[in-house]
Design a protein around this motif. Structure first.
Motif, PDB file in Angstrom:
ATOM      1  N   CYS A 177       3.428  27.811 173.691  1.00 29.98           N
ATOM      2  CA  CYS A 177       4.121  28.891 172.994  1.00 29.98           C
ATOM      3  C   CYS A 177       4.656  29.901 174.012  1.00 29.98           C
ATOM      4  CB  CYS A 177       3.184  29.601 172.015  1.00 29.98           C
ATOM      5  SG  CYS A 177       3.102  28.853 170.378  1.00 29.98           S
ATOM      6  N   GLU A 178       3.850  30.178 175.025  1.00 34.07           N
ATOM      7  CA  GLU A 178       4.270  31.119 176.053  1.00 34.07           C
ATOM      8  C   GLU A 178       5.381  30.534 176.922  1.00 34.07           C
ATOM      9  OE1 GLU A 178       4.405  34.736 177.925  1.00 34.07           O
ATOM     10  OE2 GLU A 178       3.288  34.158 176.120  1.00 34.07           O
ATOM     11  N   LEU A 179       5.350  29.240 177.180  1.00 37.34           N
ATOM     12  CA  LEU A 179       6.352  28.614 178.047  1.00 37.34           C
ATOM     13  C   LEU A 179       7.692  28.388 177.345  1.00 37.34           C
ATOM     14  CD1 LEU A 179       4.160  25.941 179.867  1.00 37.34           C
ATOM     15  CD2 LEU A 179       5.267  27.931 180.914  1.00 37.34           C
TER      16      LEU A 179
ATOM     17  N   ILE B  59      -1.436  30.084 181.966  1.00 35.26           N
ATOM     18  CA  ILE B  59      -0.368  29.220 182.474  1.00 35.26           C
ATOM     19  C   ILE B  59      -0.627  28.866 183.936  1.00 35.26           C
ATOM     20  CG2 ILE B  59       2.084  29.132 183.072  1.00 35.26           C
ATOM     21  CD1 ILE B  59       2.596  30.787 180.528  1.00 35.26           C
ATOM     22  N   SER B  60      -1.041  29.845 184.730  1.00 34.90           N
ATOM     23  CA  SER B  60      -1.309  29.591 186.144  1.00 34.90           C
ATOM     24  C   SER B  60      -2.435  28.574 186.313  1.00 34.90           C
ATOM     25  CB  SER B  60      -1.678  30.903 186.848  1.00 34.90           C
ATOM     26  OG  SER B  60      -0.599  31.813 186.815  1.00 34.90           O
ATOM     27  N   LEU B  61      -3.504  28.740 185.539  1.00 39.46           N
ATOM     28  CA  LEU B  61      -4.630  27.813 185.643  1.00 39.46           C
ATOM     29  C   LEU B  61      -4.273  26.435 185.115  1.00 39.46           C
ATOM     30  CD1 LEU B  61      -7.505  30.235 184.638  1.00 39.46           C
ATOM     31  CD2 LEU B  61      -6.968  29.381 186.922  1.00 39.46           C
ATOM     32  N   TYR B  62      -3.447  26.408 184.080  1.00 38.91           N
ATOM     33  CA  TYR B  62      -2.962  25.118 183.560  1.00 38.91           C
ATOM     34  C   TYR B  62      -2.188  24.367 184.643  1.00 38.91           C
ATOM     35  CZ  TYR B  62       0.663  22.183 181.466  1.00 38.91           C
ATOM     36  OH  TYR B  62       1.540  21.170 181.195  1.00 38.91           O
ATOM     37  N   ARG B  63      -1.348  25.069 185.370  1.00 39.15           N
ATOM     38  CA  ARG B  63      -0.535  24.401 186.396  1.00 39.15           C
ATOM     39  C   ARG B  63      -1.377  23.960 187.579  1.00 39.15           C
ATOM     40  NH1 ARG B  63       4.827  28.229 185.500  1.00 39.15           N
ATOM     41  NH2 ARG B  63       5.785  26.841 183.955  1.00 39.15           N
ATOM     42  N   ILE B  64      -2.424  24.691 187.873  1.00 41.36           N
ATOM     43  CA  ILE B  64      -3.353  24.240 188.912  1.00 41.36           C
ATOM     44  C   ILE B  64      -4.040  22.949 188.467  1.00 41.36           C
ATOM     45  CG2 ILE B  64      -5.513  24.777 190.079  1.00 41.36           C
ATOM     46  CD1 ILE B  64      -4.621  27.732 190.048  1.00 41.36           C
ATOM     47  N   ALA B  65      -4.502  22.937 187.204  1.00 39.45           N
ATOM     48  CA  ALA B  65      -5.154  21.727 186.673  1.00 39.45           C
ATOM     49  C   ALA B  65      -4.189  20.553 186.654  1.00 39.45           C
ATOM     50  CB  ALA B  65      -5.677  22.007 185.266  1.00 39.45           C
ATOM     51  N   ARG B  66      -2.930  20.821 186.332  1.00 32.82           N
ATOM     52  CA  ARG B  66      -1.938  19.744 186.296  1.00 32.82           C
ATOM     53  C   ARG B  66      -1.740  19.141 187.689  1.00 32.82           C
ATOM     54  NH1 ARG B  66       4.052  21.450 184.937  1.00 32.82           N
ATOM     55  NH2 ARG B  66       3.837  22.140 187.091  1.00 32.82           N
ATOM     56  N   LYS B  67      -1.752  19.973 188.720  1.00 32.37           N
ATOM     57  CA  LYS B  67      -1.606  19.459 190.082  1.00 32.37           C
ATOM     58  C   LYS B  67      -2.809  18.594 190.479  1.00 32.37           C
ATOM     59  CE  LYS B  67       1.412  23.060 191.995  1.00 32.37           C
ATOM     60  NZ  LYS B  67       1.527  24.128 193.008  1.00 32.37           N
TER      61      LYS B  67
END
Length: 340
Positions: A276-278, A327-335
């Motif tokens: 929703c935020e993205l 969002i920042s933590l999500y992108r870290i997890a995605r990496k």
């Protein structure tokens, strides 16, 4: 000849890659029924490829041509027409490891008269962008070499979740529990694996890397930009899952399963919150608030747990800094895990 397993393969403009998928399934021979569901393909020769396979393997392959209904309707059609004892969905751009598959078939035959409801295996992310792999296993969660129930499992780690790639359900169980996926909606694989869970009483886990999940195409449904643009479909799926079961009722049958299903809803709420935020829709704040209200109105106890009492609570903070942190933590997890 009675089939031990039905593979449903939803196909939509899949000509570029579907051969590989189908050929891995054909390695089972006549123990398998393969249902190719052509979901209204118009941009390539997917319909003709499906028909040619059915002509070549008439005792194994069936073809269903339907008006475009989306991935979920492909799964639905496969299930409506399935005659195998067990049911497995394989997306047309994915494939199964043939050595692992042979072992699974042997075990399913061995357990056919044991009232097995669900087989679980590992799956492997096959990353097209850098040619790497990542295996999702459940060795720390499930007993091995025995039929077990939910009361026999250990805890899932934060990164572990049962996906459609992991599971093989007994066909009749799926039909009896009434799982039906919405048309023209992505992310319905979450409903498929989640809704039947309380109905599965006898389970077996094989520590085999069976499913190969091809990931990394720009147009793929789990691509971040694509997911943000389809936020309405993510929200729709999450609401259907909230409605599927009262978690307190599941707890009464199995505390461990209830805990896992509560975790699954928490994950779906977290993903919905992040995307929703993205997304760029002007009403994204209203969409997010509506989802949280829906959860609270449907199951206030579950709402309080998801918002305030889990490791994911930070991701569900309803203010701008909290959402940016999520969002920042999500992108870290995605990496780290490269799940999209």
């Amino acid at each position: 000849m009675e089939k031990i397993i039905t593979f449903a393969v939803p196909c939509y403009n899949s000509a570029e890659y579907m051969d590989h998928c189908i050929n891995t399934l054909l390695s089972v021979g006549e123990d398998a029924e393969i249902i190719l569901v052509d979901d209204g393909s118009t941009k390539d020769n997917t319909p003709e490829i499906c028909d040619s396979y059915a002509e070549k393997y008439p005792n194994i392959i069936k073809v269903i041509h339907q008006e475009n209904g989306g991935h979920g309707e492909g799964v639905n059609q496969g299930l409506r027409n399935a005659t195998g004892t067990y049911y497995k969905v394989v997306d047309s751009d994915d494939w199964l490891d043939t050595d692992a598959l042979q072992q699974v078939i042997v075990k399913l035959k061995e357990l056919e008269n044991k009232n097995l409801d669900m087989m679980i295996c590992n799956y492997v992310y096959e990353h097209v962008e850098d040619n790497t792999t990542h295996t999702m296993h459940y060795k720390n969660v499930f007993p091995q070499n025995t039929i077990f129930s939910w009361d026999d499992i250990s805890g899932f780690s934060i990164s572990q979740c049962l996906l459609m790639h992991s599971v093989i359900y007994r066909t009749q169980l799926l039909k009896d529990c009434g799982v039906t996926l919405p048309k023209h909606t992505f992310y319905v694989d979450n409903i498929f694996v989640y809704q039947p869970l309380p109905f599965a009483k006898n389970i077996y886990y094989m520590d085999l890397d069976l499913y190969r999940y091809f990931i990394g195409r720009e147009d793929q449904s789990v691509n971040e930009t694509v997911m943000a643009s389809r936020i309405d479909q993510q929200l729709r799926v999450t609401k259907i899952m909230i409605d599927a079961h009262k978690i307190d009722d599941v707890y009464k049958t199995s505390k461990k399963l209830g805990k896992y299903m509560r975790k699954y809803i928490t994950m779906m709420m977290t993903i919905s919150n992040i995307f929703c935020e993205l997304c760029t829709y002007p009403d994204k704040d209203e969409k997010r608030k509506d989802l949280w209200k829906y959860l609270k109105d449907t199951d206030e106890k579950l709402y309080k747990h998801v918002r305030f009492h889990t490791i994911w609570s930070f991701a569900n903070i309803q203010n701008k800094p909290g959402r940016k942190l999520a969002i920042s933590l999500y992108r870290i997890a995605r990496k780290i895990y490269k799940f999209n």
